[in-house]
Design a protein around this motif. Structure first.
Motif, PDB file in Angstrom:
ATOM      1  N   GLU A  25      -2.675  -2.236 -11.390  1.00 15.11           N
ATOM      2  CA  GLU A  25      -3.247  -3.577 -11.479  1.00 15.11           C
ATOM      3  C   GLU A  25      -3.330  -4.225 -10.100  1.00 15.11           C
ATOM      4  OE1 GLU A  25      -4.838  -7.042 -13.251  1.00 15.11           O
ATOM      5  OE2 GLU A  25      -4.567  -5.026 -14.047  1.00 15.11           O
ATOM      6  N   VAL A  26      -2.295  -4.039  -9.308  1.00 13.81           N
ATOM      7  CA  VAL A  26      -2.284  -4.605  -7.955  1.00 13.81           C
ATOM      8  C   VAL A  26      -3.387  -3.980  -7.111  1.00 13.81           C
ATOM      9  CG1 VAL A  26      -0.903  -5.007  -5.891  1.00 13.81           C
ATOM     10  CG2 VAL A  26       0.198  -5.008  -8.142  1.00 13.81           C
ATOM     11  N   ILE A  27      -3.517  -2.670  -7.203  1.00  6.58           N
ATOM     12  CA  ILE A  27      -4.558  -1.962  -6.453  1.00  6.58           C
ATOM     13  C   ILE A  27      -5.943  -2.503  -6.823  1.00  6.58           C
ATOM     14  CG2 ILE A  27      -5.728   0.274  -6.210  1.00  6.58           C
ATOM     15  CD1 ILE A  27      -2.881   1.540  -6.532  1.00  6.58           C
ATOM     16  N   SER A  28      -6.196  -2.655  -8.110  1.00  3.54           N
ATOM     17  CA  SER A  28      -7.501  -3.134  -8.572  1.00  3.54           C
ATOM     18  C   SER A  28      -7.776  -4.548  -8.071  1.00  3.54           C
ATOM     19  CB  SER A  28      -7.566  -3.100 -10.103  1.00  3.54           C
ATOM     20  OG  SER A  28      -7.442  -1.782 -10.588  1.00  3.54           O
ATOM     21  N   ARG A  29      -6.765  -5.405  -8.134  1.00  2.00           N
ATOM     22  CA  ARG A  29      -6.966  -6.793  -7.706  1.00  2.00           C
ATOM     23  C   ARG A  29      -7.222  -6.895  -6.201  1.00  2.00           C
ATOM     24  NH1 ARG A  29      -3.022 -10.906 -11.147  1.00  2.00           N
ATOM     25  NH2 ARG A  29      -3.281  -9.908 -13.184  1.00  2.00           N
ATOM     26  N   GLU A  55       2.624  14.337 -11.233  1.00  2.00           N
ATOM     27  CA  GLU A  55       1.418  13.900 -11.945  1.00  2.00           C
ATOM     28  C   GLU A  55       1.152  12.415 -11.717  1.00  2.00           C
ATOM     29  OE1 GLU A  55      -2.013  14.244 -13.843  1.00  2.00           O
ATOM     30  OE2 GLU A  55      -0.664  15.913 -13.355  1.00  2.00           O
ATOM     31  N   ARG A  56       2.221  11.633 -11.761  1.00  2.00           N
ATOM     32  CA  ARG A  56       2.074  10.182 -11.557  1.00  2.00           C
ATOM     33  C   ARG A  56       1.559   9.894 -10.148  1.00  2.00           C
ATOM     34  NH1 ARG A  56       0.749   5.294 -12.985  1.00  2.00           N
ATOM     35  NH2 ARG A  56       2.158   3.634 -12.307  1.00  2.00           N
ATOM     36  N   ARG A  57       2.027  10.614  -9.179  1.00  2.00           N
ATOM     37  CA  ARG A  57       1.567  10.429  -7.802  1.00  2.00           C
ATOM     38  C   ARG A  57       0.074  10.739  -7.689  1.00  2.00           C
ATOM     39  NH1 ARG A  57       6.606  11.955  -3.834  1.00  2.00           N
ATOM     40  NH2 ARG A  57       8.240  11.260  -5.252  1.00  2.00           N
ATOM     41  N   LYS A  58      -0.368  11.772  -8.362  1.00  2.00           N
ATOM     42  CA  LYS A  58      -1.782  12.130  -8.341  1.00  2.00           C
ATOM     43  C   LYS A  58      -2.629  11.057  -9.023  1.00  2.00           C
ATOM     44  CE  LYS A  58      -1.072  17.149  -8.234  1.00  2.00           C
ATOM     45  NZ  LYS A  58      -1.231  18.422  -8.994  1.00  2.00           N
ATOM     46  N   GLU A  59      -2.102  10.474 -10.096  1.00  2.00           N
ATOM     47  CA  GLU A  59      -2.833   9.413 -10.805  1.00  2.00           C
ATOM     48  C   GLU A  59      -3.021   8.194  -9.909  1.00  2.00           C
ATOM     49  OE1 GLU A  59      -0.479   8.633 -14.228  1.00  2.00           O
ATOM     50  OE2 GLU A  59      -1.100  10.444 -15.306  1.00  2.00           O
ATOM     51  N   ILE A  60      -1.964   7.815  -9.193  1.00  2.00           N
ATOM     52  CA  ILE A  60      -2.057   6.657  -8.297  1.00  2.00           C
ATOM     53  C   ILE A  60      -3.035   6.928  -7.160  1.00  2.00           C
ATOM     54  CG2 ILE A  60      -0.808   5.226  -6.639  1.00  2.00           C
ATOM     55  CD1 ILE A  60      -0.212   4.493  -9.504  1.00  2.00           C
ATOM     56  N   LEU A  61      -2.979   8.121  -6.579  1.00  2.00           N
ATOM     57  CA  LEU A  61      -3.899   8.458  -5.494  1.00  2.00           C
ATOM     58  C   LEU A  61      -5.344   8.407  -5.990  1.00  2.00           C
ATOM     59  CD1 LEU A  61      -4.348   9.378  -2.586  1.00  2.00           C
ATOM     60  CD2 LEU A  61      -4.096  11.750  -3.374  1.00  2.00           C
ATOM     61  N   ALA A  62      -5.600   8.921  -7.173  1.00  2.00           N
ATOM     62  CA  ALA A  62      -6.952   8.880  -7.726  1.00  2.00           C
ATOM     63  C   ALA A  62      -7.405   7.439  -7.944  1.00  2.00           C
ATOM     64  CB  ALA A  62      -7.000   9.652  -9.043  1.00  2.00           C
ATOM     65  N   HIS A  63      -6.496   6.592  -8.402  1.00  2.00           N
ATOM     66  CA  HIS A  63      -6.831   5.175  -8.616  1.00  2.00           C
ATOM     67  C   HIS A  63      -7.123   4.474  -7.289  1.00  2.00           C
ATOM     68  CE1 HIS A  63      -7.087   1.590 -11.072  1.00  2.00           C
ATOM     69  NE2 HIS A  63      -6.259   0.954 -10.250  1.00  2.00           N
ATOM     70  N   LEU A  64      -6.368   4.807  -6.264  1.00  2.00           N
ATOM     71  CA  LEU A  64      -6.630   4.257  -4.933  1.00  2.00           C
ATOM     72  C   LEU A  64      -8.034   4.641  -4.464  1.00  2.00           C
ATOM     73  CD1 LEU A  64      -3.172   5.063  -3.317  1.00  2.00           C
ATOM     74  CD2 LEU A  64      -4.180   2.767  -3.389  1.00  2.00           C
ATOM     75  N   PRO A 260       0.852 -14.633  -6.977  1.00  2.00           N
ATOM     76  CA  PRO A 260       0.465 -13.559  -6.059  1.00  2.00           C
ATOM     77  C   PRO A 260      -1.006 -13.568  -5.680  1.00  2.00           C
ATOM     78  CG  PRO A 260       1.902 -12.714  -7.773  1.00  2.00           C
ATOM     79  CD  PRO A 260       1.543 -14.101  -8.168  1.00  2.00           C
ATOM     80  N   ASP A 261      -1.875 -13.829  -6.664  1.00  2.00           N
ATOM     81  CA  ASP A 261      -3.309 -13.812  -6.366  1.00  2.00           C
ATOM     82  C   ASP A 261      -3.691 -14.907  -5.378  1.00  2.00           C
ATOM     83  OD1 ASP A 261      -3.741 -11.645  -8.005  1.00  2.00           O
ATOM     84  OD2 ASP A 261      -4.470 -12.822  -9.705  1.00  2.00           O
ATOM     85  N   TRP A 262      -3.066 -16.065  -5.494  1.00  2.00           N
ATOM     86  CA  TRP A 262      -3.347 -17.146  -4.539  1.00  2.00           C
ATOM     87  C   TRP A 262      -2.946 -16.722  -3.130  1.00  2.00           C
ATOM     88  CZ3 TRP A 262      -0.236 -20.099  -1.262  1.00  2.00           C
ATOM     89  CH2 TRP A 262      -0.897 -21.156  -0.613  1.00  2.00           C
ATOM     90  N   TYR A 263      -1.781 -16.115  -3.001  1.00  2.00           N
ATOM     91  CA  TYR A 263      -1.328 -15.653  -1.687  1.00  2.00           C
ATOM     92  C   TYR A 263      -2.283 -14.609  -1.123  1.00  2.00           C
ATOM     93  CZ  TYR A 263       3.143 -18.090  -1.515  1.00  2.00           C
ATOM     94  OH  TYR A 263       4.101 -19.057  -1.427  1.00  2.00           O
ATOM     95  N   ALA A 264      -2.700 -13.663  -1.958  1.00  2.00           N
ATOM     96  CA  ALA A 264      -3.567 -12.590  -1.488  1.00  2.00           C
ATOM     97  C   ALA A 264      -4.950 -13.107  -1.128  1.00  2.00           C
ATOM     98  CB  ALA A 264      -3.667 -11.502  -2.560  1.00  2.00           C
ATOM     99  N   LYS A 265      -5.542 -13.933  -1.993  1.00  2.00           N
ATOM    100  CA  LYS A 265      -6.902 -14.436  -1.753  1.00  2.00           C
ATOM    101  C   LYS A 265      -6.927 -15.407  -0.579  1.00  2.00           C
ATOM    102  CE  LYS A 265     -11.239 -14.741  -3.241  1.00  2.00           C
ATOM    103  NZ  LYS A 265     -11.821 -15.663  -2.257  1.00  2.00           N
ATOM    104  N   THR A 266      -5.968 -16.309  -0.506  1.00  2.00           N
ATOM    105  CA  THR A 266      -5.918 -17.272   0.600  1.00  2.00           C
ATOM    106  C   THR A 266      -5.752 -16.549   1.931  1.00  2.00           C
ATOM    107  OG1 THR A 266      -4.938 -18.936  -0.866  1.00  2.00           O
ATOM    108  CG2 THR A 266      -4.712 -19.305   1.509  1.00  2.00           C
TER     109      THR A 266
END
Length: 289
Positions: A25-29, A55-64, A260-266
């Motif tokens: 979710e963080v990656i997508s945002r 497997e989990r590491r591969k899933e995260i890399l693919a999502h990135l 978090p979104d306010w901090y990231a977007k600002t």
């Protein structure tokens, strides 16, 4: 041009427990906001190495990759139960910390991340500064040799507000030089420079030969532009030394009240505007020649 990344602490559970969001979710945002990279803190639930299967590491890399987001840097989570203090007076803790660093380095390699931070540790009653320094140096030499084999750079960060061993630009530069490894560089955080009543742009000029990464934060871990840091002079200095690394936002994680979104977007809106101004000024100067 410099690239912009965002540290995951405010989206995770270190050092505050709330709020917490899954790493995907963080990656997508962050990708949707226009970030170039993500700086991942190696704590649960995002990236504690022991909790991540192959497997989990591969899933995260693919999502990135789907989100066109690179991992700018990774860092361990110091403190807490295991301590993770490389200069602890406890030999067992020092050894555990080195193992943890190597696990983080392997995870960084799995996620195609080029940089891991060295948080040099802290010393307390019964340990001399000299002994603590030597413990941390020995640990850095060990992990940097391991990191070199995987093509990863270690960066020493001064942490005046959190620690008492590596507090200044010179402290970081001396430790990096004494490590004696070509893949050991330095970084700094504007927040820690402020803590010492120092000027962040001075760190740029002092560290320029070895500067590899930069943490951006305003007063009280606010987004840039919300406090007293002179980011115009900081970015000017970075441009003068032809810095090509990441400006990584490390903001908002000091309180559970943070959105978090306010901090990231600002943060990204402000930095993109400043970088655009620098680019425009450069183009105008070129036109006048």
């Amino acid at each position: 041009m410099m690239k912009i990344s965002f540290n995951t602490w405010v989206y995770g559970s270190f050092p505050s427990w709330l709020p917490t969001y899954p790493l995907e979710e963080v990656i997508s945002r962050l990708s949707a906001m226009g970030y170039d990279g993500i700086e991942i803190g190696c704590a649960s639930p995002h990236a504690y190495p022991d909790y991540l299967s192959t497997e989990r590491r591969k899933e995260i890399l693919a999502h990135l990759k789907r989100n066109n987001l690179s991992v700018a840097a990774m860092l361990p989570a110091p403190g807490g139960g295991p301590g993770l203090n490389p200069c602890s007076q406890l030999r067992e803790e020092r050894e555990f910390t080195i193992k943890q660093y190597k696990d983080v380095i392997q995870l960084a390699h799995d996620w195609e991340c080029p940089t891991v931070m060295w948080l040099a540790g802290w010393f307390g009653f019964g340990t001399s500064q000299k002994d603590a320094w030597n413990y941390s140096l020995e640990g850095l030499q060990d992990v940097s040799r391991y990191a070199k084999e995987l093509g990863i750079t270690m960066v020493v960060e001064p942490q005046a507000a959190d620690s008492n061993l590596i507090e200044s630009a010179d402290d970081a530069l001396i430790l990096a030089e004494e490590a004696g490894e070509s893949n050991v560089k330095v970084m700094f955080d504007t927040f820690h420079a402020l803590y010492r009543n120092e000027v962040p742009s001075d760190y740029v000029y002092r560290m320029k030969e070895k500067l590899h990464h930069v943490h951006i934060s305003d007063d009280n871990r606010l987004p840039p532009g919300q406090g007293s840091v002179n980011f115009d002079s900081l970015l000017k200095a970075l441009k003068e030394i032809d810095y090509q690394g990441y400006l990584s936002m490390e903001v908002g994680f000091h309180t559970r009240k943070a959105d978090p979104d306010w901090y990231a977007k600002t943060s990204i809106d402000y930095l993109k505007q400043k970088l655009a101004e620098i680019k425009l000024n450069k183009e105008n100067k070129t036109d006048h020649l």
